[in-house]
Design a protein around this motif. Structure first.
Motif, PDB file in Angstrom:
ATOM      1  N   SER A 121     -45.100 -78.654  -9.304  1.00 44.29           N
ATOM      2  CA  SER A 121     -44.654 -77.432  -8.636  1.00 44.29           C
ATOM      3  C   SER A 121     -45.839 -76.477  -8.568  1.00 44.29           C
ATOM      4  N   THR A 122     -45.632 -75.300  -8.056  1.00 45.95           N
ATOM      5  CA  THR A 122     -46.788 -74.481  -7.697  1.00 45.95           C
ATOM      6  C   THR A 122     -46.520 -72.984  -7.782  1.00 45.95           C
ATOM      7  N   SER A 123     -47.576 -72.241  -8.037  1.00 48.03           N
ATOM      8  CA  SER A 123     -47.477 -70.776  -8.044  1.00 48.03           C
ATOM      9  C   SER A 123     -47.161 -70.240  -6.645  1.00 48.03           C
ATOM     10  N   GLU A 124     -47.346 -71.083  -5.613  1.00 45.91           N
ATOM     11  CA  GLU A 124     -46.987 -70.647  -4.254  1.00 45.91           C
ATOM     12  C   GLU A 124     -45.490 -70.328  -4.160  1.00 45.91           C
ATOM     13  N   LEU A 125     -44.688 -70.835  -5.101  1.00 50.48           N
ATOM     14  CA  LEU A 125     -43.252 -70.519  -5.108  1.00 50.48           C
ATOM     15  C   LEU A 125     -43.022 -69.024  -5.265  1.00 50.48           C
ATOM     16  N   TYR A 126     -43.934 -68.330  -5.949  1.00 54.16           N
ATOM     17  CA  TYR A 126     -43.770 -66.877  -6.150  1.00 54.16           C
ATOM     18  C   TYR A 126     -44.096 -66.109  -4.869  1.00 54.16           C
ATOM     19  N   GLY A 127     -44.947 -66.698  -4.051  1.00 49.79           N
ATOM     20  CA  GLY A 127     -45.235 -66.213  -2.707  1.00 49.79           C
ATOM     21  C   GLY A 127     -45.413 -64.713  -2.568  1.00 49.79           C
ATOM     22  N   HIS A 179     -55.855 -74.679  -9.412  1.00 51.20           N
ATOM     23  CA  HIS A 179     -56.716 -75.430 -10.331  1.00 51.20           C
ATOM     24  C   HIS A 179     -57.784 -76.117  -9.491  1.00 51.20           C
ATOM     25  N   GLU A 180     -59.007 -75.833  -9.853  1.00 50.03           N
ATOM     26  CA  GLU A 180     -60.155 -76.198  -9.018  1.00 50.03           C
ATOM     27  C   GLU A 180     -61.100 -77.094  -9.791  1.00 50.03           C
ATOM     28  N   SER A 181     -61.996 -77.751  -9.063  1.00 54.00           N
ATOM     29  CA  SER A 181     -63.045 -78.538  -9.728  1.00 54.00           C
ATOM     30  C   SER A 181     -64.036 -78.972  -8.665  1.00 54.00           C
ATOM     31  N   GLU A 182     -65.069 -79.671  -9.127  1.00 46.63           N
ATOM     32  CA  GLU A 182     -66.069 -80.207  -8.211  1.00 46.63           C
ATOM     33  C   GLU A 182     -65.478 -81.299  -7.323  1.00 46.63           C
ATOM     34  N   TRP A 192     -57.475 -68.638 -11.134  1.00 43.22           N
ATOM     35  CA  TRP A 192     -58.124 -69.947 -10.977  1.00 43.22           C
ATOM     36  C   TRP A 192     -58.455 -70.575 -12.325  1.00 43.22           C
ATOM     37  N   GLY A 193     -58.068 -71.844 -12.513  1.00 44.69           N
ATOM     38  CA  GLY A 193     -58.431 -72.570 -13.725  1.00 44.69           C
ATOM     39  C   GLY A 193     -59.106 -73.891 -13.367  1.00 44.69           C
ATOM     40  N   TYR A 194     -59.543 -74.606 -14.411  1.00 49.33           N
ATOM     41  CA  TYR A 194     -60.252 -75.878 -14.216  1.00 49.33           C
ATOM     42  C   TYR A 194     -59.234 -77.027 -14.216  1.00 49.33           C
ATOM     43  N   ALA A 195     -59.232 -77.825 -13.161  1.00 52.88           N
ATOM     44  CA  ALA A 195     -58.232 -78.877 -12.976  1.00 52.88           C
ATOM     45  C   ALA A 195     -58.145 -79.830 -14.175  1.00 52.88           C
ATOM     46  N   LYS A 196     -59.289 -80.112 -14.783  1.00 52.63           N
ATOM     47  CA  LYS A 196     -59.315 -81.056 -15.912  1.00 52.63           C
ATOM     48  C   LYS A 196     -58.435 -80.539 -17.062  1.00 52.63           C
ATOM     49  N   ASP A 197     -58.507 -79.242 -17.328  1.00 57.11           N
ATOM     50  CA  ASP A 197     -57.688 -78.648 -18.396  1.00 57.11           C
ATOM     51  C   ASP A 197     -56.203 -78.697 -18.022  1.00 57.11           C
ATOM     52  N   TYR A 198     -55.926 -78.531 -16.748  1.00 60.95           N
ATOM     53  CA  TYR A 198     -54.518 -78.479 -16.309  1.00 60.95           C
ATOM     54  C   TYR A 198     -53.859 -79.856 -16.382  1.00 60.95           C
ATOM     55  N   TYR A 231     -63.413 -68.900 -16.306  1.00 60.17           N
ATOM     56  CA  TYR A 231     -63.616 -68.696 -14.861  1.00 60.17           C
ATOM     57  C   TYR A 231     -65.105 -68.815 -14.511  1.00 60.17           C
ATOM     58  N   GLU A 232     -65.938 -68.186 -15.314  1.00 53.25           N
ATOM     59  CA  GLU A 232     -67.389 -68.213 -15.052  1.00 53.25           C
ATOM     60  C   GLU A 232     -67.923 -69.649 -15.151  1.00 53.25           C
ATOM     61  N   GLU A 233     -67.439 -70.379 -16.164  1.00 52.49           N
ATOM     62  CA  GLU A 233     -67.903 -71.759 -16.356  1.00 52.49           C
ATOM     63  C   GLU A 233     -67.416 -72.654 -15.209  1.00 52.49           C
ATOM     64  N   LEU A 234     -66.176 -72.435 -14.771  1.00 51.95           N
ATOM     65  CA  LEU A 234     -65.636 -73.202 -13.637  1.00 51.95           C
ATOM     66  C   LEU A 234     -66.534 -73.033 -12.411  1.00 51.95           C
ATOM     67  N   ILE A 235     -66.904 -71.786 -12.116  1.00 50.87           N
ATOM     68  CA  ILE A 235     -67.749 -71.543 -10.929  1.00 50.87           C
ATOM     69  C   ILE A 235     -69.121 -72.196 -11.116  1.00 50.87           C
ATOM     70  N   ARG A 236     -69.631 -72.105 -12.351  1.00 47.61           N
ATOM     71  CA  ARG A 236     -70.945 -72.705 -12.607  1.00 47.61           C
ATOM     72  C   ARG A 236     -70.886 -74.229 -12.375  1.00 47.61           C
ATOM     73  N   ILE A 237     -69.835 -74.868 -12.914  1.00 48.94           N
ATOM     74  CA  ILE A 237     -69.700 -76.342 -12.755  1.00 48.94           C
ATOM     75  C   ILE A 237     -69.678 -76.700 -11.269  1.00 48.94           C
TER      76      ILE A 237
END
Ligand code: G4F
Length: 303
Positions: free
Chosen positions: A81-87, A136-139, A176-182, A279-285
């Motif tokens: 499911s997704t945070s888009e539900l809160y819209g 959740h983002e990643s490379e 925004w979080g790191y997909a691997k952690d999620y 967040y900073e580490e995610l952007i750096r990766i």
């Protein structure tokens, strides 16, 4: 079917019940993670019927296949499911009790998926859970999602392969979080004593503009912003070159602008750490990875 050591890939489709039944009958899995969807929000406005078929009815097809095959007491199911539900958000931050107001064809379809999972849990006692995941983002993120579009452009601009980046709504705020952690948290949900729904988020929020700024900084480019709204532009502080501008082509008919999750329940009940990757580490990766891609592109090797 493709075999690669321990991983076996099967061809199937969420719009095709027979393929789902066939694959589940052959595998008889203990756990199913349904991450399948047409997951791009903007594209769901272009292909709303397809999006509904896959993101809404696709969930039902999996649940029914599990029941039909008599696996309803042995197979645990995770639904993305997704945070888009809160819209069009009703409160900030959003948690498991926050009312939904889906604001795109994608989110409306996902709302069906959310409720059908809850329904099968209550009606048939199935172990099925919704992970209400914030971005959740990643490379590995698809290139048409905003974070990856930005980190790819920042790397290419730094290498002289691209002149500038065009974005839509830079004021939109995301958690925004790191997909691997999620993914770790998805797994924890299915190892829990009882099936429940969880918000998975970091609890920290930033704008698209802020993400852009930092991705350029990782590439050694400092910027200054001028103008506002559709006239907002980002300039390189050393050369004065325009590097970022707004193109209304990327605006959505309705846009979700204020997502911030409260991950307290996941922390408390699953022992999950939402701040494992900052967040900073995610952007750096992401930015370092995509700078490497740009360097290889420049050198003419395959990427
Ligand atoms: O990166 P986005 O396309 O992700 P969005 O719409 O938040 O959805 C993603 O996260 C959801 C979880 O909350 C998932 F359910 C969903 O499947 C997907 O993975 O856009 C983020 C924000 C939006 O407000 C958008 O309007 O960035 C804004 N934006 C500004 N310029 C842009 C752009 N988005 C894209 N894709 N491209 C732009 O040029």
């Amino acid at each position: 079917m493709i075999r690669d050591h321990q991983v076996i890939l099967y061809y199937g489709d969420l719009s095709d019940s027979s393929s789902i039944v066939r694959i589940l009958a052959e595998c008889r899995p203990d756990e199913i993670y349904n991450l399948g969807a047409q997951s791009h929000v903007a594209i769901s406005f272009e292909a709303p019927e397809y999006c509904g078929d896959v993101a809404a009815l696709g969930v039902l097809r999996i649940l029914e296949a599990v029941r039909m095959l008599g696996m309803d007491k042995t197979c645990r199911i995770y639904q993305a499911s997704t945070s888009e539900l809160y819209g069009r958000v009703q409160e900030v931050p959003q948690d498991e009790e926050t009312p939904f107001h889906p604001y795109s064809p994608y989110a409306v379809a996902k709302q069906y998926g959310f409720w059908i999972v809850k329904e099968y849990r209550e009606a048939y006692g199935m172990f099925c859970c919704n992970g209400i995941l914030f971005n959740h983002e990643s490379e590995r993120r698809g290139e048409n999602f905003v974070t990856r579009k930005i980190t790819l452009a920042a790397g290419r601009i730094a290498e002289g392969l691209q002149t500038h980046l065009e974005l839509g709504n830079m004021d939109a705020k995301r958690d925004w979080g790191y997909a691997k952690d999620y993914v770790e948290c998805m797994w924890l949900m299915l190892q829990n004593d009882r099936p429940q729904d969880f918000v998975i988020a970091t609890g920290v929020q930033h704008t698209v503009q802020d993400f852009t700024e930092r991705a350029f900084n990782v590439n050694g480019i400092q910027r200054v912003w001028k103008g506002s709204g559709i006239h907002k532009k980002g300039y390189d502080t050393s050369s004065g070159r325009m590097l970022v501008c707004v193109n209304p082509q990327w605006f959505r008919p309705t846009d979700v602008v204020n997502l911030l999750g409260n991950p307290s329940k996941a922390k408390r009940e699953l022992g999950w750490n939402p701040m494992k990757t900052s967040y900073e580490e995610l952007i750096r990766i992401m930015a370092v990875h995509d700078r490497e891609l740009a360097k290889r592109e420049k050198a003419g090797s395959s990427i």
